[in-house]
Scaffold this motif. Structure first.
Motif, PDB file in Angstrom:
ATOM      1  N   ASN A 131       2.545   1.585  -3.459  1.00 34.00           N
ATOM      2  CA  ASN A 131       1.580   1.979  -4.484  1.00 34.00           C
ATOM      3  C   ASN A 131       1.233   3.456  -4.380  1.00 34.00           C
ATOM      4  O   ASN A 131       1.076   4.135  -5.386  1.00 34.00           O
ATOM      5  N   HIS A 132       1.116   3.951  -3.164  1.00 32.38           N
ATOM      6  CA  HIS A 132       0.695   5.337  -2.955  1.00 32.38           C
ATOM      7  C   HIS A 132       1.844   6.332  -3.111  1.00 32.38           C
ATOM      8  O   HIS A 132       1.652   7.423  -3.636  1.00 32.38           O
ATOM      9  N   TYR A 133       3.035   5.975  -2.635  1.00 27.33           N
ATOM     10  CA  TYR A 133       4.138   6.941  -2.555  1.00 27.33           C
ATOM     11  C   TYR A 133       5.287   6.691  -3.526  1.00 27.33           C
ATOM     12  O   TYR A 133       6.238   7.459  -3.546  1.00 27.33           O
ATOM     13  N   GLU A 134       5.218   5.635  -4.338  1.00 28.61           N
ATOM     14  CA  GLU A 134       6.365   5.262  -5.167  1.00 28.61           C
ATOM     15  C   GLU A 134       6.858   6.405  -6.056  1.00 28.61           C
ATOM     16  O   GLU A 134       8.057   6.595  -6.230  1.00 28.61           O
ATOM     17  N   GLN A 135       5.949   7.208  -6.577  1.00 32.94           N
ATOM     18  CA  GLN A 135       6.357   8.309  -7.457  1.00 32.94           C
ATOM     19  C   GLN A 135       7.151   9.392  -6.721  1.00 32.94           C
ATOM     20  O   GLN A 135       7.874  10.160  -7.346  1.00 32.94           O
ATOM     21  N   TYR A 136       7.034   9.446  -5.401  1.00 39.27           N
ATOM     22  CA  TYR A 136       7.746  10.468  -4.614  1.00 39.27           C
ATOM     23  C   TYR A 136       9.079   9.971  -4.061  1.00 39.27           C
ATOM     24  O   TYR A 136       9.854  10.759  -3.525  1.00 39.27           O
ATOM     25  N   GLY A 177       0.811  -1.213   0.000  1.00 40.91           N
ATOM     26  CA  GLY A 177       0.000   0.000   0.000  1.00 40.91           C
ATOM     27  C   GLY A 177       0.844   1.263   0.000  1.00 40.91           C
ATOM     28  O   GLY A 177       0.566   2.212  -0.736  1.00 40.91           O
ATOM     29  N   ILE A 178       1.887   1.270   0.812  1.00 37.99           N
ATOM     30  CA  ILE A 178       2.782   2.435   0.881  1.00 37.99           C
ATOM     31  C   ILE A 178       3.474   2.646  -0.463  1.00 37.99           C
ATOM     32  O   ILE A 178       3.525   3.757  -0.990  1.00 37.99           O
TER      33      ILE A 178
END
Length: 54
Positions: A17-22, A14-15
């Motif tokens: 998926n949500h934050y990978e771009q950052y 979940g982490i």
């Protein structure tokens, strides 16, 4: 600056998926530890140590 948190496999996914771009980079390793549960028992659980850099 490197940050680390302990989470479950579901939490790790979940982490990421949500934050990978950052994230500039991330890594994880599996550890096993005794964890106190909410009902006062201690269980041996698999934890994921997720380390990441923003």
């Amino acid at each position: 600056m490197k940050h680390s948190i302990y989470t479950s496999e579901k939490g790790r996914l979940g982490i990421l998926n949500h934050y990978e771009q950052y994230l500039n980079s991330y890594d994880f390793e599996v550890e096993r530890a005794f964890v106190d549960t909410s009902i006062g028992k201690t269980q041996f659980k698999k934890l994921i140590k997720l380390s990441f850099v923003f």
